[in-house]
Design a protein around this motif. Structure first.
Motif, short mmCIF file in Angstrom:
data_model
loop_
_atom_site.label_atom_id
_atom_site.label_comp_id
_atom_site.label_asym_id
_atom_site.label_seq_id
_atom_site.Cartn_x
_atom_site.Cartn_y
_atom_site.Cartn_z
N GLY A 160 0.59 -1.17 0.00
CA GLY A 160 -0.07 -0.07 0.26
C GLY A 160 0.88 1.22 -0.15
O GLY A 160 0.21 2.35 0.23
N ARG A 161 2.19 1.28 -0.34
CA ARG A 161 2.95 2.44 -0.50
C ARG A 161 3.45 2.76 -1.75
O ARG A 161 4.29 3.51 -1.79
CB ARG A 161 4.24 2.27 0.67
N GLY A 162 2.98 2.11 -2.74
CA GLY A 162 3.41 2.30 -4.03
C GLY A 162 4.89 1.59 -4.43
O GLY A 162 5.29 1.85 -5.48
N VAL A 163 5.20 0.69 -3.55
CA VAL A 163 6.33 0.17 -3.71
C VAL A 163 6.27 -1.13 -5.00
O VAL A 163 7.06 -0.90 -5.77
CB VAL A 163 7.01 -0.71 -2.56
N GLY A 164 5.04 -1.69 -4.87
CA GLY A 164 4.79 -2.61 -5.84
C GLY A 164 4.88 -2.18 -7.56
O GLY A 164 5.43 -2.65 -8.13
N SER A 165 3.84 -1.23 -7.54
CA SER A 165 3.63 -0.55 -8.77
C SER A 165 5.23 0.03 -9.25
O SER A 165 5.66 -0.10 -10.40
CB SER A 165 2.67 0.33 -8.97
N THR A 166 5.90 0.71 -8.44
CA THR A 166 7.08 1.24 -9.17
C THR A 166 8.01 0.23 -9.47
O THR A 166 8.77 0.18 -10.31
CB THR A 166 7.89 2.15 -7.88
N ALA A 167 8.23 -0.75 -8.47
CA ALA A 167 9.11 -2.02 -8.63
C ALA A 167 8.72 -2.84 -9.96
O ALA A 167 9.62 -3.09 -10.63
CB ALA A 167 9.17 -2.93 -7.53
N LEU A 168 7.42 -3.05 -10.15
CA LEU A 168 6.99 -4.01 -11.50
C LEU A 168 7.30 -3.02 -12.64
O LEU A 168 7.75 -3.35 -13.56
CB LEU A 168 5.46 -3.92 -11.26
N ARG A 169 7.08 -1.62 -12.68
CA ARG A 169 7.54 -0.82 -13.82
C ARG A 169 8.99 -0.84 -14.14
O ARG A 169 9.40 -1.02 -14.99
CB ARG A 169 6.76 0.67 -13.61
N LEU A 170 9.62 -0.80 -13.10
CA LEU A 170 11.22 -0.85 -13.13
C LEU A 170 11.77 -2.40 -13.89
O LEU A 170 12.50 -2.15 -14.84
CB LEU A 170 11.89 -0.89 -11.96
N PHE A 171 11.05 -3.23 -13.62
CA PHE A 171 10.98 -4.62 -13.87
C PHE A 171 10.64 -4.76 -15.37
O PHE A 171 11.51 -5.38 -15.99
CB PHE A 171 10.47 -5.79 -12.65
N LEU A 172 9.56 -4.23 -15.63
CA LEU A 172 9.03 -4.26 -17.01
C LEU A 172 10.01 -3.68 -18.00
O LEU A 172 10.05 -3.99 -18.90
CB LEU A 172 7.30 -4.06 -16.91
#
Length: 162
Positions: A89-101
């Protein structure tokens, strides 16, 4: 300001990953039972030794927040991830997934979160995954880059063969 970054998986990360997977709340939400320690360590040794598997540790301000993995199974490329509950819930997942993609050019990519894992489903949709039921599998050449299979039960999940 929080900094999210990716780096190769290091030996010390594995114990942290196991602790995150062993969190009963996370395990229940993901509909994925935590693996016993030795089995978990063997699994990670196997995927780390496989040059066809892309995996990264996710860091938040230099603290290990989780991992992201891409692997091939049955001629499809799958995406999986696990984050420690303190990072939800801190935006970590979306940021990390965008970097990975951005880093991993393989398309299409498939993901299969459990239906009850609403946060994971929303996360995948936020980064561009489109809901497609498994029985309506699109051909790779139809232009869909990210395919999201939302699973109704753990029995629908592809086997843990990585």
């Amino acid at each position: 300001m929080t900094t999210v970054a990716l780096r190769p998986v290091e030996d010390d990360d594995i114990e942290i990953f196991h602790r995150y997977e062993s969190d009963p709340v996370a395990s229940e939400r993901a509909a994925f039972p935590a693996r016993e320690h030795d089995r978990f360590v063997k699994h990670w040794a196997k995927i780390r030794a496989d040059p066809s598997v892309n995996l990264r540790t996710v860091l938040v301000d230099s603290e290990v927040a989780g991992n992201i993995v891409e692997w091939e199974q049955d001629e499809q490329h799958w995406l999986g991830y696990w984050f420690g509950r303190a990072f939800w819930g801190r935006g970590v997942g979306s940021t990390a997934l965008r970097l990975f993609l951005d880093e991993i050019p393989i398309r299409p990519l498939y993901a299969d979160p459990a239906e009850q894992n609403v946060g994971s489903v929303r996360l995948l949709e936020k980064v561009g995954f489109q809901r497609v039921p498994p029985e309506q599998q699109p051909p790779p050449e139809d232009g869909i880059q990210y395919v999201l299979h939302v699973l109704g039960s753990p029995d629908d999940r592809p086997s843990d063969s990585t």
